[in-house]
Design an enzyme around this catalytic site. Structure first.
Site, mmCIF file in Angstrom:
data_model
loop_
_atom_site.group_PDB
_atom_site.id
_atom_site.type_symbol
_atom_site.label_atom_id
_atom_site.label_comp_id
_atom_site.label_asym_id
_atom_site.label_seq_id
_atom_site.Cartn_x
_atom_site.Cartn_y
_atom_site.Cartn_z
ATOM 1 C CB SER A 147 -50.121 -90.563 76.419
ATOM 2 O OG SER A 147 -50.549 -90.876 77.860
ATOM 3 C CE1 TYR A 160 -48.168 -85.602 77.628
ATOM 4 C CE2 TYR A 160 -49.843 -87.235 78.657
ATOM 5 C CZ TYR A 160 -48.487 -86.999 77.911
ATOM 6 O OH TYR A 160 -47.692 -88.083 77.766
#
Length: 253
Positions: A147, A160
């Protein structure tokens, strides 16, 4: 040879978290390039629906219920794949969760859950896949879904972001260790993508996204297919340890 660089015919690919969202799109894209598909997902009924879509379009696909935080589940995923297709060539580590919450109020159990799925789960599947690939003696491609949160800070995504940063280091370290076995390890790092599954999409308003994304828009799910097919194919035969940003230029700012 050049005509077949992106051809995945006769290849077998596992996609974890392939029942919906990014994983579902990637699984369909790999199938369109000729690969036989295994959908590994904790939601078996949804995974079976994705497999059926691929079958209805003329591809080959099966679904296997898999909790990537459970080591035995991951081993079962590999074993059933080989039992059904006789080989494993491509592993896409994609299963992921997020809890959008300020760092000050994130609970220990929430931190553990995210790290277990988004980092430990990736290692479980990558390690077991590599062991199978080494046993086959044919090499392979391991692709991880990272990501832009792995390289820039985002509020309300501390666990995350930490997990995705860890994924990038998994990629680099495993690429070095497994290169002599013919196993390539790479990642895609998506930016803001339309229609991602609930809980993974950043709630940032579209106008704000346009301000920070040079291409002035969100990406489409289908725009992740090309990068994954590239990394899975012979077109990327000399590419390993790479984090391929798929973010409309966000990380270049």
């Amino acid at each position: 040879m050049e005509d077949h660089l992106f051809d995945l015919t006769h290849k077998v690919a596992i996609v974890t978290g392939g029942a919906q969202g990014i994983g579902k799109t990637i699984a369909q894209g790999l199938a369109q390039s000729g690969s036989k598909i295994v959908i590994g997902d904790i939601k078996l009924s949804e995974a079976e629906k994705t497999a059926q879509i691929i079958q209805d379009r003329g591809g080959q696909a099966i679904a296997i219920q898999t909790d990537v935080t459970n080591r035995q589940d991951c081993a079962n995923l590999i074993n059933q794949t080989v039992a059904h297709y006789n080989q494993l060539d491509i592993m896409v580590c994609n299963a992921g969760i997020n809890i959008v919450k300020p760092a000050l109020s994130l609970l220990e159990a929430e931190w553990d859950a995210i790290i277990d799925v988004d980092l430990k789960g990736y290692f479980n599947c990558a390690q077991l896949a590599a062991q199978q690939m080494i046993q086959q003696g044919t090499g392979g491609s391991i692709i991880m879904n990272s990501s832009i949160a792995s390289v820039v800070g985002f509020p309300y995504a501390v666990a995350y972001s930490a997990a995705k940063g860890g994924v990038n280091q998994l990629v680099r370290t495993l690429a070095i260790e497994w290169a002599t076995h013919g196993i390539r390890v790479n990642a895609i790092a998506p930016g803001y993508i339309d229609n991602t599954i609930e809980g993974l999409e950043n709630p940032t308003p579209l106008e704000e996204i346009k301000t920070f994304v040079p291409m002035n828009r969100k990406g489409k799910l289908e725009e992740l297919i090309g990068p994954v097919v590239f990394l899975a194919s012979e077109a990327a035969s000399y590419v390993t340890g790479a984090i391929l940003m798929v973010d409309g230029g966000y990380s270049a700012m």
